[in-house]
Design a protein around this motif. Structure first.
Motif, short mmCIF file in Angstrom:
data_model
loop_
_atom_site.label_atom_id
_atom_site.label_comp_id
_atom_site.label_asym_id
_atom_site.label_seq_id
_atom_site.Cartn_x
_atom_site.Cartn_y
_atom_site.Cartn_z
N GLU A 1 9.47 -2.29 -9.46
CA GLU A 1 10.19 -3.55 -9.37
C GLU A 1 10.09 -4.11 -7.95
OE1 GLU A 1 12.16 -6.77 -10.75
OE2 GLU A 1 11.44 -5.08 -11.94
N THR A 2 10.26 -3.22 -6.96
CA THR A 2 10.14 -3.65 -5.56
C THR A 2 8.75 -4.22 -5.29
OG1 THR A 2 11.73 -1.95 -4.89
CG2 THR A 2 10.33 -2.90 -3.17
N LYS A 3 7.71 -3.54 -5.81
CA LYS A 3 6.31 -4.00 -5.62
C LYS A 3 6.11 -5.36 -6.26
CE LYS A 3 1.52 -2.84 -6.63
NZ LYS A 3 0.60 -1.89 -7.27
N LYS A 4 6.73 -5.58 -7.43
CA LYS A 4 6.59 -6.85 -8.14
C LYS A 4 7.18 -7.98 -7.30
CE LYS A 4 7.89 -9.15 -12.44
NZ LYS A 4 8.64 -9.06 -13.70
N ALA B 1 0.83 -1.20 0.00
CA ALA B 1 0.00 0.00 0.00
C ALA B 1 0.87 1.26 0.00
CB ALA B 1 -0.92 -0.01 1.22
N LYS B 2 2.00 1.20 0.78
CA LYS B 2 2.91 2.36 0.83
C LYS B 2 3.55 2.60 -0.53
CE LYS B 2 6.91 4.08 3.42
NZ LYS B 2 7.93 3.77 4.47
N LEU B 3 3.97 1.49 -1.20
CA LEU B 3 4.54 1.62 -2.55
C LEU B 3 3.52 2.20 -3.53
CD1 LEU B 3 6.53 -1.77 -2.79
CD2 LEU B 3 7.50 0.54 -2.61
N ASP B 4 2.25 1.78 -3.42
CA ASP B 4 1.20 2.31 -4.30
C ASP B 4 1.05 3.82 -4.11
OD1 ASP B 4 0.62 -0.08 -5.51
OD2 ASP B 4 -0.99 -0.62 -4.08
N THR B 5 1.15 4.27 -2.86
CA THR B 5 1.01 5.71 -2.59
C THR B 5 2.17 6.49 -3.22
OG1 THR B 5 -0.11 5.21 -0.50
CG2 THR B 5 0.82 7.42 -0.76
N GLU B 6 3.41 5.93 -3.05
CA GLU B 6 4.59 6.60 -3.62
C GLU B 6 4.50 6.64 -5.14
OE1 GLU B 6 8.02 4.66 -2.08
OE2 GLU B 6 7.71 5.38 -0.03
N LEU B 7 4.05 5.55 -5.75
CA LEU B 7 3.92 5.51 -7.22
C LEU B 7 2.90 6.52 -7.70
CD1 LEU B 7 4.09 1.64 -7.85
CD2 LEU B 7 5.70 3.36 -8.72
#
Length: 599
Positions: free
Chosen positions: A357-360, A293-299
């Motif tokens: 890439e990290t999210k993947k 969820a944090k990665l989605d916010t940053e993206l």
């Protein structure tokens, strides 16, 4: 002054009156005959008497101006007469222009005084003129007669009635019997109307009862059909079944089930069932959901940054203001600014690619973890199910088997051998039958007896009122009949009959009339001679009713062949037309020529 009840005219003096321009006098006796051709002045004498006493014509018309000679400025009529005591009186009426002078025995008097000590105009003319009373309308004629009729008291009328007619009138104050007749007839009509209304209400109630009975019959037919269907299904439902055996078996199973539920095996099975349920309900809980969820916010933020930089780059031109420092861009500054923004865009893209890439990698790790959880959940569920099945196989009578058998027995005791469709039909028919029975019960419980009893009591009261009103009405009609008979005694004449009351054919009510017949014939159909004879009887009636003995002037006597002088008990003047003859006044067989002017 004493009232004058008898007048005997001794002399009539005229001046400027009708065709008598010059002063002239005529002497009269008890019986007089005035003859002459038309227009010579025969009727003038009759007009003169009416004018002298009342200022009107012989026929009661208010036409004094027409009585004055066309060649005179005014007129004067003098009548000398004696009264019942033989006292001589003189009455003079003068009319000049609009002024009238009335002198009685040398004294100036008013018309009201003449009316008081002699009589009123209509009474006088009814005695003077045989045709006067018959010219009256109904109201005036009745009023004149009733004014002069002797009052018939209620006691006199009741004494002439039989006891059967008198009894219903006891306690009644009979003032206006005609009005009372009308009121009681109206009362009977009201009773009849109320009785019709009550009968209509009773008929409505009877119709309601009939309708309820018909509805009951209809519902009974439907109930019989439903009951037959229920009976057929009931017979089939448990046909060949020993329900008592099934009830005993159920009781045994219930006791065994209660014991089995409390056994060690049952307790262990219950524990296994709880563990199996918990295993089946266990859900996977992600360890990476927060990081993802944090990665989605940053993206999302980098995506917005990228769009803003791209928009700045596309809007950047030489000569425009720098979006960062607001300095006007030269070609050199433009190149530097564009390079800076482009560099920033590349940094944003590189950061976004790194985060993606990290999210993947995290998603792949998450998927592997979930697969491992699902495999362990499946293994646990299968192991527990196998243990539970094995435990149940070792039991002779498991609670589940007993519970299922109990349920099957309950179904059998409830439905029997009926199919689902048949059982549904049975339930539907039973509900329908119960509803029909309830409707039938309600209709049968509905009673109109109390209402009909109340209506019957009301009707009986109106019947009693109607019966009482009818008795009173019959007695009042007898009362009016007796009163009419007593009044008729006073109105009795040899040949003339006067009708003052007449029943209405449609209602029977008495209406007021004023009608004459002569020898049974309607007055309108009489000849002149018959009308003259009838008029003389009416004059005699008025003399008798009033007690006044005044002269009678009989016009057109040439149409009458014979007069019964015995009926003429008053001073009489016959006016007879003799063709081409001058005016002549004869009294007691003595010819009287015009006298000298009155002094």
């Amino acid at each position: 002054m004493e009232q004058i009840t008898e007048i005997s005219i001794k002399e009539i003096s005229l001046s400027g009156f009708r065709n008598q321009k010059e002063p002239v006098s005529f002497a009269l006796g008890d019986v007089n005959c005035v003859t002459g051709h038309n227009g010579t002045g025969k009727t003038t004498l009759a007009h003169a008497v009416a004018f002298a006493f009342y200022g009107v014509t012989y026929f009661g018309e208010q036409k004094a101006d027409r009585l004055i000679s066309s060649e005179s400025a005014g007129c004067e009529v003098k009548v000398d007469f004696t009264d019942q005591n033989g006292v001589l009186h003189s009455l003079i009426r003068r009319r000049f222009g609009s002024k009238t002078e009335l002198i009685f025995d040398s004294f100036s008097v008013r018309q009201e005084e003449i009316n008081r000590f002699i009589c009123d105009k209509d009474t006088f003319l009814c005695i003077l003129n045989p045709f006067y009373l018959t010219s009256f309308g109904e109201a005036k004629g009745r009023e004149l007669l009733f004014r002069n009729l002797k009052t018939v008291s209620s006691e006199q009328i009741l004494s002439a009635m039989s006891d059967s007619f008198k009894k219903p009138l006891e306690g009644l104050n009979i003032t206006e019997p005609a009005e009372m007749l009308s009121d009681y007839r109206a009362g009977i009509r009201r009773c009849d109307e109320q009785l019709r209304i009550l009968e209509a209400k009773r008929a409505t109630l009877r119709e309601t009862v009939q309708a309820n009975n018909a509805e009951c019959d209809k519902l009974n037919e439907q109930a019989e059909v439903s009951a037959a269907t229920v009976h057929i299904l009931k017979e089939k439902q448990f046909e060949g079944l020993n329900l008592e055996d099934f009830r005993k078996r159920r009781e045994q199973l219930s006791e065994k089930l209660t014991s089995a539920v409390n056994s060690p095996t049952a307790v262990k099975a219950a524990a296994l069932e709880e563990r199996l349920k918990a295993a089946r309900e266990r859900e996977y809980v992600s360890k990476f959901s927060g990081e993802i969820a944090k990665l989605d916010t940053e993206l999302t933020s980098l995506k917005g940054r990228y769009s803003a930089l791209k928009q700045k780059l596309e809007g950047l031109k030489p000569g425009s203001k720098c979006p960062t420092c607001s300095v006007t861009l030269t070609d050199e500054l433009y190149t530097c600014a564009a390079a800076d923004i482009a560099s920033e865009l590349h940094k944003v893209i590189d950061s976004a690619n790194g985060l993606a890439e990290t999210k993947k990698e995290m998603l792949e790790t998450e998927q592997k973890a979930k697969q491992t959880f699902d495999r362990f959940k499946k293994d646990d569920t299968e192991k527990l199910s196998a243990e539970l099945d094995e435990l149940r196989r070792t039991e002779d009578d498991s609670p589940e088997i007993m519970q299922r058998e109990i349920e099957e027995i309950d179904m059998l005791l409830s439905r029997g051998l009926l199919s689902d469709e048949e059982f549904s039909e049975l339930e539907s028919e039973e509900r329908s039958l119960a509803g029909l029975d309830a409707q039938i019960k309600k209709l049968r419980e509905y009673s109109v007896d109390a209402q009909i009893t109340a209506l019957n009591e009301q009707a009986a009261a109106f019947e009693n009122d109607k019966r009482r009103y009818t008795e009173i009405l019959a007695s009042l009609e007898e009362y009016v009949s007796k009163r009419t008979e007593l009044l008729a005694e006073e109105l009795k004449m040899p040949n003339v009959s006067i009708t003052l009351f007449e029943p209405v054919k449609t209602t029977g009510e008495l209406k007021s009339v004023f009608r004459f017949t002569y020898k049974g014939r309607n007055y309108a159909a009489l000849s002149l001679s018959e009308r003259t004879a009838a008029g003389l009887e009416l004059c005699a009636l008025m003399r008798r009713l009033t007690g006044l003995n005044f002269p009678v002037f009989i016009d057109n006597t040439e149409s009458v062949a014979h007069f019964d002088m015995s009926s003429l008990s008053c001073q009489t003047v016959f006016l007879r037309m003799v063709k081409n003859a001058p005016l002549s006044v004869k009294s007691m067989n003595q010819a009287t020529e015009p006298l000298k002017k009155a002094s």
